[in-house]
Design a protein around this motif. Structure first.
Motif, short mmCIF file in Angstrom:
data_model
loop_
_atom_site.label_atom_id
_atom_site.label_comp_id
_atom_site.label_asym_id
_atom_site.label_seq_id
_atom_site.Cartn_x
_atom_site.Cartn_y
_atom_site.Cartn_z
N PHE A 52 -40.52 -26.41 45.52
CA PHE A 52 -40.52 -25.93 46.89
C PHE A 52 -41.56 -26.71 47.68
N LEU B 186 -42.17 -28.69 51.01
CA LEU B 186 -41.59 -28.81 52.35
C LEU B 186 -41.19 -30.25 52.67
N ARG B 187 -41.99 -31.21 52.16
CA ARG B 187 -41.69 -32.62 52.46
C ARG B 187 -40.33 -33.01 51.92
N ILE C 215 -37.79 -30.96 51.47
CA ILE C 215 -36.75 -30.31 52.28
C ILE C 215 -36.48 -31.12 53.55
N VAL D 85 -30.13 -24.64 55.44
CA VAL D 85 -31.47 -25.02 54.97
C VAL D 85 -32.50 -23.97 55.38
N ILE E 231 -34.83 -21.82 52.84
CA ILE E 231 -36.30 -21.75 52.85
C ILE E 231 -36.76 -20.30 52.71
N MET F 72 -36.30 -19.29 49.09
CA MET F 72 -37.28 -19.92 48.20
C MET F 72 -38.68 -19.37 48.43
N ARG G 199 -40.03 -16.15 46.63
CA ARG G 199 -40.59 -16.15 45.28
C ARG G 199 -42.12 -16.25 45.28
N TRP H 176 -51.49 -30.42 57.75
CA TRP H 176 -50.41 -31.02 58.55
C TRP H 176 -49.29 -30.01 58.78
N VAL H 177 -49.07 -29.11 57.79
CA VAL H 177 -48.03 -28.09 57.93
C VAL H 177 -48.44 -27.07 59.00
N TYR I 130 -42.76 -22.86 57.53
CA TYR I 130 -41.97 -23.99 57.02
C TYR I 130 -40.83 -24.30 57.98
N LEU J 228 -39.90 -27.74 60.24
CA LEU J 228 -38.56 -28.33 60.26
C LEU J 228 -38.03 -28.39 61.70
#
Lengths: 88, 563
Positions: free
Chosen positions: A11, A13-14, A16, B27, B31, B34, B37, B55-56, B188, B192
């Protein structure tokens, strides 16, 4: 990122981002090369915008894929204490 | 929305476009599944377990603000006012984001609070906490409603989907991934969404500029129209509605650049929450600063398309000249340009980008609402000291409840022509006084608990009074037609809050100093305010001060080029 051991690798993110834009990039490049009518071209002022955008997205995907594989996620051995409810 | 406008705006989406859209939704939901979990405690769910890299969180920080209303509203401002719209991005965001990272984050992250209201509770006690937690929860639900309304209109106009159906589908998608994966899933997806929005708008800008003959062609065409003021950022008299150029500049620098912007970026929990979920103090401090770089550049792909529309789209031209545009308003600028310029394929990406930006907005509102509701309202005032699983469940239920209320509030937005006015009004009510209280509270240890909440209430009332006096539909005694009313309202709120807080402090007891460690500058040891510079936080390029200085230089350079 996920803190639970091995699961972190699945999992990232990069990865994805790389997968989504990889798909978009290929689809748009193919559409731009093979399925672009004169009408489509005229609409975008003569630019084959699907083709160029497709290539751009593919490059973005490649950059993120390269980043993912050159610097894989390291799961910290010791999870830092976050003190839930510690203020009470 | 008049019938004509609907027929005018329908996009010619084909199966290819829908496939690209469906891939994205798959997608996004993936996310959520996923991320589930990694959720085992309420802190995982509501604050990502404080584990995300900078960065996220940095990209999520600006993405949370890059909702559909922001996109459509700023492209609309671009078409209506031209280049002065950049003030919302440059002076109206960058300095505040840098300030948040460098000055305020050590207190937010260092004190381990889980929300902005919680900081107020520890600094000022119950009064200020309740005022802020309630007003924030209310504002988030209202703004989520505005986002939903914008999306429903958009789907209806572009694709012909019925409004109720589009609300339900979109709300279900956001609800699914936020209840499953919590803040991690929201963040996340925001990252995206950021890339998809860029992937949609950058090609649109390129095609648009190609069509008008590049930047110089655009300048020539706007000048020929007699819209010369739209080509320089200052003094922006049309944007502010303040006809005196000097006062207009003061309005922008103080009202937008200082009060509104600092109020929004430094105290709005929907933003600060992204930084609180970072994995270290250094990453938390870098979060808003990393976000500031794309924030400085993104107006080029939002505002320039608006300006292009003002010369290539006949309906927008008609609006500029004050003529009849068949029921089209400035808010439809971006969809009109997309319809005009993008062929199938890129059209699908553009639709996906618009929907993605909508979801970014709603998810940010919902994921900050559920945290404040769970930790600040339910845990503090309704059910204390339950096991953590209980609060995890409350968090999930709050997500559901907040989304349902948001659907109901979607209609409040419909009474206003320019959606931005409405949003700005809300911000000036709640955010402008907050910044005053925070900055006093963080740097003045004498400030009392009573001053905390009385200052907030006084400031908020001040903003409401200005809003009522300036709104032509209400009293209309102040003549501020553009965004000026919200600038003035925010400034009044800020000054009132400071004055009232200082006066009240003089007559009330200070908070005991023992309780203020980590919360007030002079009572926090330097070691607690500094971040580590080892491991993942090592390297000169990870220095918050250097990055912050860099983005300020970049913004100054942009102002010199486009001033």
């Amino acid at each position: 990122m996920a803190e639970k051991g091995q699961k972190a690798g699945l999992f990232d993110l990069r990865l994805i981002i790389a997968v989504l834009f990889g798909i978009y990039g290929v689809v748009l490049t193919v559409v731009g090369l093979a399925f672009t009518s004169d009408e489509d071209l005229a609409k975008a002022d003569g630019l084959n915008i699907n083709l160029w955008s497709g290539i751009g997205m593919f490059v973005l995907a490649a950059v993120f894929a390269a980043w993912t594989f050159t610097k894989p996620l390291v799961v910290p051995e010791e999870v830092p204490e976050a003190e839930p409810g510690g203020v009470h | 929305m008049p019938v004509l406008a609907q027929a005018d705006l329908r996009l010619d989406a084909n199966p290819l476009d829908y496939v690209l859209l469906v891939i994205y939704f798959a997608v996004v939901l993936g996310i959520g599944v996923m991320a589930r979990r990694s959720v085992s405690t309420s802190l995982d769910f509501l604050l990502s377990g404080r584990s995300l890299p900078a960065w996220v969180t940095g990209l999520a920080f600006i993405s949370a603000n890059l909702g559909a209303i922001e996109l459509l509203g700023m492209a609309a401002n671009g078409a209506q006012y031209g280049l002065p719209t950049v003030h919302y991005y440059w002076i109206g965001a960058i300095p505040a984001m840098v300030f948040l990272g460098l000055v305020m984050m050590p207190f937010y992250y260092g004190s381990k609070v889980r929300s902005v209201p919680e900081f107020l509770r520890r600094r000022f006690g119950t009064g200020a906490h309740l005022v802020n937690a309630l007003s924030f929860a209310l504002a988030q639900v209202l703004i989520a409603g505005v986002n939903l309304y914008a999306l429903a209109l958009l789907l209806n106009l572009l694709l012909g989907w019925p409004i109720p159906l589009s609300i339900v589908i979109a709300a279900l998608v956001v609800l699914t991934y936020t209840t499953l994966g919590g803040l991690s899933a929201a963040i996340y997806n925001e990252v995206l969404q950021f890339f998809v929005i860029v992937a949609a708008l950058l090609p649109l800008t390129i095609v648009g500029l190609h069509k008008v003959g590049g930047w110089n062609g655009l300048v020539d065409k706007l000048t020929a129209k007699g819209a010369g003021e739209e080509l320089g950022a200052w003094p922006a008299t049309e944007l502010t509605g303040i006809s005196n150029p000097v006062l207009s500049v003061i309005g922008i620098v103080f009202g937008l650049g200082f009060v509104l912007s600092f109020g929004y970026w430094t105290t709005n929990f929907a933003e600060v929450q992204r930084a609180l979920s970072a994995k270290s103090m250094s990453a938390a401090r870098r979060t808003p600063i990393i976000g500031a770089f794309p924030k400085a550049l993104i107006p080029f792909i939002i505002i320039i398309p608006g300006m292009i529309a003002a010369v290539v789209i006949p309906q927008v031209q008609a609006l500029n000249e004050g003529g009849d545009a068949n029921g089209i308003t400035y808010n439809e600028t971006l969809p009109l340009l997309i319809r005009e310029l993008l062929p199938n394929g890129m059209l699908g990406i553009a639709i996906t980008g618009l929907l993605a930006s909508f979801m970014a907005g709603v998810a940010a509102n919902v994921s900050s609402f559920n945290t404040v509701f769970t930790y600040d309202l339910w845990q503090d005032y309704v059910r204390k000291d339950r096991p953590d699983e209980y609060y995890l469940r409350v968090g999930r239920l709050a997500t559901l409840g907040g989304t349902i209320i948001a659907i109901g509030t979607a209609f409040i937005a419909s009474g206003y022509g320019n959606i931005m006015d409405y949003i700005q009004a809300l911000f000036s009510f709640f955010n402008a006084p907050l910044f005053a209280t925070f900055i006093l509270g963080m740097f003045w240890k004498r400030m009392s608990a009573a001053a905390g909440w009385i200052g907030l209430v006084a400031g908020t009332l001040g903003a409401v009074v200005i809003f009522v006096m300036a709104d032509p539909k209400l009293l209309g005694v102040l003549d501020l037609p553009g965004q000026g009313a919200s600038f003035v309202g925010a400034s009044v709120a800020f000054v009132l809050d400071i004055v009232v807080s200082v006066v009240v402090t003089m007559f009330t007891k200070p908070v005991p100093e023992k309780q203020l460690g980590g919360l007030v500058y002079s009572l926090t040891p330097k070691a607690d305010r500094t971040h580590s510079t080892t491991g993942d936080d090592a390297g000169w390029y990870r220095s918050p001060a250097l990055l912050g200085g860099g983005v300020l230089v970049l913004t100054t350079a942009l102002y010199i080029i486009f001033g």
